[in-house]
Design a protein around this motif. Structure first.
Motif, mmCIF file in Angstrom:
data_model
loop_
_atom_site.group_PDB
_atom_site.id
_atom_site.type_symbol
_atom_site.label_atom_id
_atom_site.label_comp_id
_atom_site.label_asym_id
_atom_site.label_seq_id
_atom_site.Cartn_x
_atom_site.Cartn_y
_atom_site.Cartn_z
ATOM 1 N N LEU A 236 0.853 -1.185 0.000
ATOM 2 C CA LEU A 236 0.000 0.000 0.000
ATOM 3 C C LEU A 236 0.889 1.236 0.000
ATOM 4 O O LEU A 236 1.751 1.390 0.873
ATOM 5 C CB LEU A 236 -0.903 0.002 1.238
ATOM 6 C CG LEU A 236 -1.711 1.272 1.494
ATOM 7 C CD1 LEU A 236 -2.744 1.497 0.395
ATOM 8 C CD2 LEU A 236 -2.382 1.222 2.863
ATOM 9 N N ARG A 237 0.684 2.109 -0.957
ATOM 10 C CA ARG A 237 1.477 3.341 -1.051
ATOM 11 C C ARG A 237 0.748 4.466 -0.325
ATOM 12 O O ARG A 237 -0.384 4.806 -0.673
ATOM 13 C CB ARG A 237 1.693 3.739 -2.509
ATOM 14 C CG ARG A 237 2.189 2.614 -3.405
ATOM 15 C CD ARG A 237 3.624 2.252 -3.148
ATOM 16 N NE ARG A 237 4.049 1.128 -3.990
ATOM 17 C CZ ARG A 237 5.229 0.545 -3.922
ATOM 18 N NH1 ARG A 237 6.118 1.001 -3.042
ATOM 19 N NH2 ARG A 237 5.533 -0.468 -4.690
ATOM 20 N N LEU A 238 1.385 5.026 0.676
ATOM 21 C CA LEU A 238 0.872 6.228 1.327
ATOM 22 C C LEU A 238 1.641 7.403 0.738
ATOM 23 O O LEU A 238 2.843 7.560 0.968
ATOM 24 C CB LEU A 238 1.068 6.160 2.843
ATOM 25 C CG LEU A 238 0.353 5.024 3.582
ATOM 26 C CD1 LEU A 238 0.579 5.157 5.084
ATOM 27 C CD2 LEU A 238 -1.133 4.993 3.265
ATOM 28 N N GLU A 239 0.951 8.212 -0.050
ATOM 29 C CA GLU A 239 1.580 9.303 -0.779
ATOM 30 C C GLU A 239 0.637 10.499 -0.760
ATOM 31 O O GLU A 239 -0.527 10.385 -0.329
ATOM 32 C CB GLU A 239 1.899 8.862 -2.206
ATOM 33 C CG GLU A 239 0.694 8.290 -2.937
ATOM 34 C CD GLU A 239 1.080 7.511 -4.187
ATOM 35 O OE1 GLU A 239 2.290 7.299 -4.411
ATOM 36 O OE2 GLU A 239 0.164 7.137 -4.928
ATOM 37 N N PRO A 240 1.100 11.680 -1.187
ATOM 38 C CA PRO A 240 0.227 12.862 -1.120
ATOM 39 C C PRO A 240 -1.116 12.670 -1.807
ATOM 40 O O PRO A 240 -2.119 13.234 -1.368
ATOM 41 C CB PRO A 240 1.076 13.939 -1.812
ATOM 42 C CG PRO A 240 2.485 13.532 -1.527
ATOM 43 C CD PRO A 240 2.483 12.028 -1.593
ATOM 44 N N GLY A 241 -1.145 11.861 -2.863
ATOM 45 C CA GLY A 241 -2.384 11.675 -3.614
ATOM 46 C C GLY A 241 -3.504 11.020 -2.835
ATOM 47 O O GLY A 241 -4.684 11.239 -3.143
ATOM 48 N N ASN A 242 -3.189 10.189 -1.832
ATOM 49 C CA ASN A 242 -4.257 9.552 -1.041
ATOM 50 C C ASN A 242 -4.245 10.016 0.419
ATOM 51 O O ASN A 242 -4.745 9.341 1.314
ATOM 52 C CB ASN A 242 -4.188 8.026 -1.130
ATOM 53 C CG ASN A 242 -2.872 7.443 -0.611
ATOM 54 O OD1 ASN A 242 -1.979 8.189 -0.220
ATOM 55 N ND2 ASN A 242 -2.765 6.132 -0.614
ATOM 56 N N ALA A 243 -3.672 11.199 0.640
ATOM 57 C CA ALA A 243 -3.656 11.806 1.984
ATOM 58 C C ALA A 243 -4.565 13.023 2.010
ATOM 59 O O ALA A 243 -4.853 13.626 0.973
ATOM 60 C CB ALA A 243 -2.235 12.220 2.357
ATOM 61 N N ASP A 244 -5.032 13.368 3.199
ATOM 62 C CA ASP A 244 -5.680 14.657 3.411
ATOM 63 C C ASP A 244 -4.588 15.666 3.752
ATOM 64 O O ASP A 244 -3.753 15.403 4.628
ATOM 65 C CB ASP A 244 -6.683 14.586 4.569
ATOM 66 C CG ASP A 244 -7.928 13.785 4.212
ATOM 67 O OD1 ASP A 244 -8.272 13.757 3.018
ATOM 68 O OD2 ASP A 244 -8.535 13.198 5.118
ATOM 69 N N LEU A 245 -4.596 16.806 3.068
ATOM 70 C CA LEU A 245 -3.627 17.861 3.353
ATOM 71 C C LEU A 245 -4.256 18.829 4.336
ATOM 72 O O LEU A 245 -5.277 19.460 4.043
ATOM 73 C CB LEU A 245 -3.225 18.593 2.070
ATOM 74 C CG LEU A 245 -2.229 19.748 2.245
ATOM 75 C CD1 LEU A 245 -0.907 19.247 2.831
ATOM 76 C CD2 LEU A 245 -1.996 20.457 0.917
ATOM 77 N N ARG A 246 -3.661 18.933 5.511
ATOM 78 C CA ARG A 246 -4.193 19.788 6.562
ATOM 79 C C ARG A 246 -3.310 21.021 6.698
ATOM 80 O O ARG A 246 -2.123 20.928 6.987
ATOM 81 C CB ARG A 246 -4.275 19.019 7.875
ATOM 82 C CG ARG A 246 -5.202 17.810 7.763
ATOM 83 C CD ARG A 246 -5.391 17.096 9.070
ATOM 84 N NE ARG A 246 -6.476 16.117 8.981
ATOM 85 C CZ ARG A 246 -6.924 15.404 10.006
ATOM 86 N NH1 ARG A 246 -6.386 15.549 11.201
ATOM 87 N NH2 ARG A 246 -7.910 14.549 9.833
ATOM 88 N N GLN A 247 -3.935 22.175 6.490
ATOM 89 C CA GLN A 247 -3.208 23.440 6.553
ATOM 90 C C GLN A 247 -3.922 24.407 7.496
ATOM 91 O O GLN A 247 -4.990 24.107 8.027
ATOM 92 C CB GLN A 247 -3.123 24.062 5.149
ATOM 93 C CG GLN A 247 -2.377 23.218 4.126
ATOM 94 C CD GLN A 247 -2.430 23.831 2.743
ATOM 95 O OE1 GLN A 247 -3.489 24.072 2.188
ATOM 96 N NE2 GLN A 247 -1.253 24.099 2.184
ATOM 97 N N GLY A 248 -3.332 25.555 7.669
ATOM 98 C CA GLY A 248 -3.996 26.609 8.422
ATOM 99 C C GLY A 248 -3.854 26.463 9.926
ATOM 100 O O GLY A 248 -2.926 25.847 10.443
ATOM 101 N N VAL A 249 -4.833 27.024 10.634
ATOM 102 C CA VAL A 249 -4.746 27.137 12.086
ATOM 103 C C VAL A 249 -4.701 25.784 12.754
ATOM 104 O O VAL A 249 -3.902 25.553 13.682
ATOM 105 C CB VAL A 249 -5.941 27.961 12.628
ATOM 106 C CG1 VAL A 249 -5.935 27.972 14.156
ATOM 107 C CG2 VAL A 249 -5.883 29.394 12.091
#
Length: 253
Positions: A236-249
């Motif tokens: 299983l590849r964990l990569e940016p494409g199947n991740a949630d990107l959490r930004q901000g506060v």
């Protein structure tokens, strides 16, 4: 039994179990373009959907989850952009300085009357001008980022205190609830740390399992909660494409 444990029916959270393979292998990369592996990162293998459980707890909390003012969220995102701009400028400046140091080493080993020496000396002069320009750019980028950070930090700190206090109350019984779920499943949370190739694995019989990991990057936090129906020989590849990107506060709290 705590109010939290009584309020969340186990059957609503428990997955449908299957009996199958015995190993889940994952590889973690944080940069999709470069495919650089992430080493020394904890990866958890969880036999239930923790995010769904979090959502249930949040929905049943005594008070609503604190909201983040829209202008503060936007200011935090702008601050991240300014930080990235400063980081890029700093990297460009350092690259030129590295080239200048390399040329200086070469010049030290050449006859100053030679053609190669004169060409390298002229090249050094060009780089010197470039280094001064980049130095001004990186300082300006830092000043802009620092000004924005100073303007928002106090408000961010204040909302983070509010969020932390709410989470402490809302999730007070989470540990007992998770224990109940694991007992009902007859399983436990498994964990492994990625090696130099970004690979981690667990002997995880049956399914489903949720593979959980998180890593901070220059662009924000990558958050994975990927369901695996059953153990498989495939990685299983964990990569940016199947991740949630959490930004901000919330990334900063």
């Amino acid at each position: 039994m705590s109010k939290l444990r009584a309020a969340v029916p186990l059957l609503a959270i428990l997955p449908l179990l299957t009996a199958c393979g015995s190993r889940i292998t994952v590889q973690v990369t944080a940069d999709e373009a470069a495919s650089e592996p992430v080493d020394d990162l904890e990866v958890q293998f969880i036999p239930f959907d923790r995010d769904s459980l979090f959502a249930v707890i949040t929905g049943q909390a005594a008070t609503p989850e604190p909201s983040i003012p829209a202008d503060l969220e936007q200011a935090s995102l702008t601050e991240q952009d300014l930080r990235d701009r400063w980081s890029t400028a700093e990297s460009s400046w350092n690259n030129v300085r590295d080239s200048m140091r390399a040329i200086t080493t070469q010049l030290d080993n050449l006859d100053d009357r030679s053609r190669e020496y004169r060409e390298l000396f002229d090249r050094f002069g060009d780089l010197e001008d470039r280094e001064r320009a980049l130095d001004r750019q990186r300082q300006a980028a830092f000043d802009e980022f620092n000004e924005m950070q100073l303007a928002t930090q106090q408000r961010v700190d204040s909302i983070c205190i509010v969020i932390d206090s709410w989470e402490e109350a809302a999730f007070a019984g989470y540990g007992d609830l998770e224990s109940d779920l694991l007992t009902a499943l007859g399983r436990e949370v498994l964990a492994d740390t990625t090696d130099a190739d970004g690979v981690a694995w667990a002997s995880a019989s049956g399914g489903p399992w949720w593979v959980h990991a998180r890593v901070n990057t220059a662009g924000g936090e990558l958050y994975w909660n990927v369901m695996v129906d059953e153990a498989s020989s495939d990685t299983l590849r964990l990569e940016p494409g199947n991740a949630d990107l959490r930004q901000g506060v919330r990334q900063r709290c």
